[in-house]
Design a protein around this motif. Structure first.
Motif, PDB file in Angstrom:
ATOM      1  N   TRP A 152       0.810  -1.210   0.000  1.00 21.52           N
ATOM      2  CA  TRP A 152       0.000   0.000   0.000  1.00 21.52           C
ATOM      3  C   TRP A 152       0.846   1.263   0.000  1.00 21.52           C
ATOM      4  N   ASP A 153       2.047   1.168   0.551  1.00 18.88           N
ATOM      5  CA  ASP A 153       2.962   2.297   0.461  1.00 18.88           C
ATOM      6  C   ASP A 153       3.309   2.558  -1.003  1.00 18.88           C
ATOM      7  N   LEU A 154       3.515   1.476  -1.760  1.00 17.56           N
ATOM      8  CA  LEU A 154       3.857   1.612  -3.172  1.00 17.56           C
ATOM      9  C   LEU A 154       2.682   2.149  -3.978  1.00 17.56           C
ATOM     10  N   VAL A 155       1.494   1.560  -3.779  1.00 20.09           N
ATOM     11  CA  VAL A 155       0.316   1.987  -4.540  1.00 20.09           C
ATOM     12  C   VAL A 155      -0.009   3.454  -4.265  1.00 20.09           C
ATOM     13  N   LEU A 156      -0.016   3.825  -2.994  1.00 20.29           N
ATOM     14  CA  LEU A 156      -0.326   5.210  -2.635  1.00 20.29           C
ATOM     15  C   LEU A 156       0.771   6.171  -3.100  1.00 20.29           C
ATOM     16  N   CYS A 157       2.017   5.722  -3.013  1.00 19.11           N
ATOM     17  CA  CYS A 157       3.126   6.556  -3.463  1.00 19.11           C
ATOM     18  C   CYS A 157       2.995   6.843  -4.960  1.00 19.11           C
ATOM     19  N   LEU A 158       2.691   5.808  -5.742  1.00 19.01           N
ATOM     20  CA  LEU A 158       2.495   5.992  -7.171  1.00 19.01           C
ATOM     21  C   LEU A 158       1.340   6.954  -7.438  1.00 19.01           C
ATOM     22  N   TYR A 159       0.263   6.803  -6.678  1.00 18.70           N
ATOM     23  CA  TYR A 159      -0.898   7.675  -6.860  1.00 18.70           C
ATOM     24  C   TYR A 159      -0.534   9.140  -6.602  1.00 18.70           C
ATOM     25  N   PHE A 160       0.158   9.392  -5.499  1.00 19.40           N
ATOM     26  CA  PHE A 160       0.496  10.770  -5.169  1.00 19.40           C
ATOM     27  C   PHE A 160       1.553  11.343  -6.115  1.00 19.40           C
ATOM     28  N   VAL A 161       2.436  10.483  -6.626  1.00 18.99           N
ATOM     29  CA  VAL A 161       3.395  10.939  -7.636  1.00 18.99           C
ATOM     30  C   VAL A 161       2.648  11.408  -8.880  1.00 18.99           C
ATOM     31  N   MET A 162       1.621  10.659  -9.276  1.00 19.17           N
ATOM     32  CA  MET A 162       0.825  11.056 -10.436  1.00 19.17           C
ATOM     33  C   MET A 162       0.036  12.333 -10.153  1.00 19.17           C
ATOM     34  N   CYS A 163      -0.442  12.489  -8.910  1.00 23.02           N
ATOM     35  CA  CYS A 163      -1.118  13.734  -8.523  1.00 23.02           C
ATOM     36  C   CYS A 163      -0.168  14.919  -8.663  1.00 23.02           C
ATOM     37  N   LEU A 164       1.069  14.737  -8.210  1.00 18.23           N
ATOM     38  CA  LEU A 164       2.050  15.807  -8.282  1.00 18.23           C
ATOM     39  C   LEU A 164       2.381  16.153  -9.730  1.00 18.23           C
ATOM     40  N   GLU A 165       2.441  15.136 -10.573  1.00 18.31           N
ATOM     41  CA  GLU A 165       2.704  15.377 -11.991  1.00 18.31           C
ATOM     42  C   GLU A 165       1.598  16.225 -12.607  1.00 18.31           C
ATOM     43  N   VAL A 166       0.345  15.966 -12.240  1.00 19.72           N
ATOM     44  CA  VAL A 166      -0.782  16.765 -12.737  1.00 19.72           C
ATOM     45  C   VAL A 166      -0.647  18.211 -12.252  1.00 19.72           C
ATOM     46  N   GLU A 167      -0.278  18.377 -10.984  1.00 19.83           N
ATOM     47  CA  GLU A 167      -0.078  19.724 -10.442  1.00 19.83           C
ATOM     48  C   GLU A 167       0.998  20.481 -11.227  1.00 19.83           C
ATOM     49  N   LEU A 168       2.122  19.835 -11.443  1.00 18.96           N
ATOM     50  CA  LEU A 168       3.232  20.483 -12.145  1.00 18.96           C
ATOM     51  C   LEU A 168       2.863  20.828 -13.582  1.00 18.96           C
ATOM     52  N   ARG A 169       2.135  19.910 -14.225  1.00 15.12           N
ATOM     53  CA  ARG A 169       1.780  20.126 -15.628  1.00 15.12           C
ATOM     54  C   ARG A 169       0.737  21.228 -15.775  1.00 15.12           C
ATOM     55  N   LYS A 170      -0.315  21.170 -14.978  1.00 16.47           N
ATOM     56  CA  LYS A 170      -1.406  22.132 -15.128  1.00 16.47           C
ATOM     57  C   LYS A 170      -1.049  23.525 -14.598  1.00 16.47           C
ATOM     58  N   SER A 171      -0.073  23.599 -13.715  1.00 15.91           N
ATOM     59  CA  SER A 171       0.341  24.912 -13.212  1.00 15.91           C
ATOM     60  C   SER A 171       1.344  25.593 -14.130  1.00 15.91           C
ATOM     61  N   GLY A 172       1.865  24.843 -15.120  1.00 26.30           N
ATOM     62  CA  GLY A 172       2.876  25.393 -16.015  1.00 26.30           C
ATOM     63  C   GLY A 172       4.282  25.336 -15.445  1.00 26.30           C
ATOM     64  N   SER A 173       4.427  24.802 -14.248  1.00 23.99           N
ATOM     65  CA  SER A 173       5.742  24.747 -13.590  1.00 23.99           C
ATOM     66  C   SER A 173       6.684  23.791 -14.319  1.00 23.99           C
ATOM     67  N   LEU A 174       6.144  22.699 -14.834  1.00 22.64           N
ATOM     68  CA  LEU A 174       6.955  21.715 -15.543  1.00 22.64           C
ATOM     69  C   LEU A 174       7.562  22.335 -16.797  1.00 22.64           C
ATOM     70  N   HIS A 175       6.728  23.032 -17.572  1.00 22.99           N
ATOM     71  CA  HIS A 175       7.219  23.670 -18.792  1.00 22.99           C
ATOM     72  C   HIS A 175       8.239  24.755 -18.459  1.00 22.99           C
ATOM     73  N   GLY A 176       7.944  25.568 -17.435  1.00 26.17           N
ATOM     74  CA  GLY A 176       8.863  26.627 -17.048  1.00 26.17           C
ATOM     75  C   GLY A 176      10.210  26.089 -16.595  1.00 26.17           C
ATOM     76  N   MET A 177      10.200  24.954 -15.893  1.00 25.02           N
ATOM     77  CA  MET A 177      11.445  24.350 -15.434  1.00 25.02           C
ATOM     78  C   MET A 177      12.279  23.853 -16.609  1.00 25.02           C
ATOM     79  N   VAL A 178      11.638  23.203 -17.590  1.00 27.27           N
ATOM     80  CA  VAL A 178      12.364  22.692 -18.750  1.00 27.27           C
ATOM     81  C   VAL A 178      12.947  23.836 -19.570  1.00 27.27           C
TER      82      VAL A 178
END
Length: 408
Positions: free
Chosen positions: A61-87
């Motif tokens: 469950w640590d792995l499943v939840l960790c993967l879930y929250f990693v994907m949540c963070l990816e959505v945050e970074l992408r939709k906020s434009g932070s990912l593009h700005g960093m690249v």
């Protein structure tokens, strides 16, 4: 050859055939485990016991939840434009996105997280804009550079576990095999990055000599990584809890920096049921082999062979790297044998770490391969093939160096 090896080979063939017929990864691997169970046990109690242990193990469950929250963070970074700005900022600093393609997965690989390749995958996708690179090449780049610190990062649970069991210091291990990390980076750069052709200089290179830095995007992109690192390492927090706190904690910061994000979609878009099902099937496969004693049989077969100790250790590490797809998996099985064979022998410890990773990088049971292929929608076997070639070169160079340095 001992009968257990024929059974394991038959199971691996079944897995490959099922994958070729487009059966999902989780069911394919679980089918291989059930074939081994049919030959080795046929006890329904063992099936149920392995399932119970899989479902109650904190790791699951640590792995499943960790993967879930990693994907949540990816959505945050992408939709906020932070990912593009960093690249864009990385491109301005290094002049080319090629550096970002290699550097960012490697940097994120320092963060000890199972399935962490899902975090670096969107960065690789963003950095590949303007470069002629297909989905399999993106997957291979993400996987390879993500794992170059697997045996030389003092924060990796596998490194800590290996040194504890084998009674060697982490500094000695890093001194002994740290050069292999450099080797992996160089090989990855030569094979995966250098041949890439830039098709759109506007997107892939710094054509305007603009060296401006988007500090907001850098903070919002690297902040979650650093915060997770601190929570996991300094406070010994479970990865899932740390990632969950980071995901929730950074939401008000996005709004503070005027990077509004749709909060509900952060948590709904990340619910990938197929991926979670595949992960649980793989963990069940590993636990089933443990419960019915297949892993112990393989170890015993090698212990009674006439092969020299380095060859036994290399074969065991490779096989269990393939079968478990996890650093902690092959280390927990092989390192006690190393400790019994030659306590404190840094040479055998290094062989275990390198050959275990080689096995881990060419198997569909490796969760990072699963999540990377799922993200890029790439061919599993083409991706594995690219990693296999690099793994072969790494093992060959390491073996030649070890032989002439210590055994000649």
């Amino acid at each position: 050859m001992d009968s257990v090896f024929w059974i394991v080979i038959a199971a691996m063939v079944l897995i490959v055939v099922l994958l070729r017929f487009k059966v999902i990864i989780g069911l394919s691997i679980l089918s291989g485990g059930l074939l081994i169970w049919l030959f080795e046990s046929r006890s329904l109690e063992m099936l149920w016991k392995a399932m119970q242990q899989t479902l109650v193990m904190p790791r699951t469950w640590d792995l499943v939840l960790c993967l879930y929250f990693v994907m949540c963070l990816e959505v945050e970074l992408r939709k906020s434009g932070s990912l593009h700005g960093m690249v864009v900022t990385m491109r301005n600093i290094f002049s080319s996105n090629k550096v970002t393609l290699a550097f960012m997965p490697a940097f994120l690989g320092l963060l000890p997280s199972l399935g962490g390749a899902r975090f670096s995958a969107p960065i690789v996708k963003e950095a590949s804009e303007g470069i002629a690179v297909d989905d399999e090449e993106k997957s291979a780049i993400n996987l390879w550079f993500r794992h170059i610190f697997e045996f030389s990062n003092p924060l990796m649970p596998g490194v800590i576990l290996a040194c504890g069991i084998a009674n060697v210091t982490i500094s000695d291990l890093i001194t002994h095999v740290g050069w292999v990390t450099i080797l992996c980076f160089v090989l990855g750069w030569i094979v995966l990055i250098r041949p890439l052709r830039i098709t759109d200089p506007e997107k892939a290179t710094n054509t305007t000599n603009d060296h401006s830095i988007d500090w907001k995007s850098l903070f919002l992109a690297f902040g979650p990584i650093i915060a997770s690192f601190v929570l996991i390492v300094a406070f010994n927090m479970q990865a899932a809890l740390a990632m969950g706190l980071v995901v929730v904690g950074f939401i008000p910061l996005y709004f503070l920096f005027k990077r509004q994000i749709p909060i509900l979609s952060v948590f709904t878009e990340s619910l990938d049921k197929k991926l979670f099902f595949n992960v649980i099937c793989i963990l069940y496969f590993i636990q089933l082999l443990t419960v019915i004693g297949t892993l112990d049989e393989i170890v015993n077969a090698f212990n009674h062979s006439s092969l020299p100790a380095p060859a036994i250790v290399a074969c065991l590490a490779f096989i269990f790297g393939v079968m478990t797809g996890m650093g902690q998996g092959y280390i927990a099985i092989v390192m006690p044998i190393v400790a019994l064979m030659a306590p404190g022998n840094i040479i055998l410890v290094g062989i275990t770490m390198v050959y275990g990773l080689v096995g881990q990088m060419i198997t569909p049971t490796h969760l990072c391969i699963l999540v990377t292929v799922d993200y890029f929608k790439s061919s599993l076997w083409k991706t594995i093939g690219k990693c296999a070639w690099l793994s072969f070169l790494t093992a060959l160079i390491f073996s030649v160096w070890t032989y002439f340095r210590y055994y000649n």
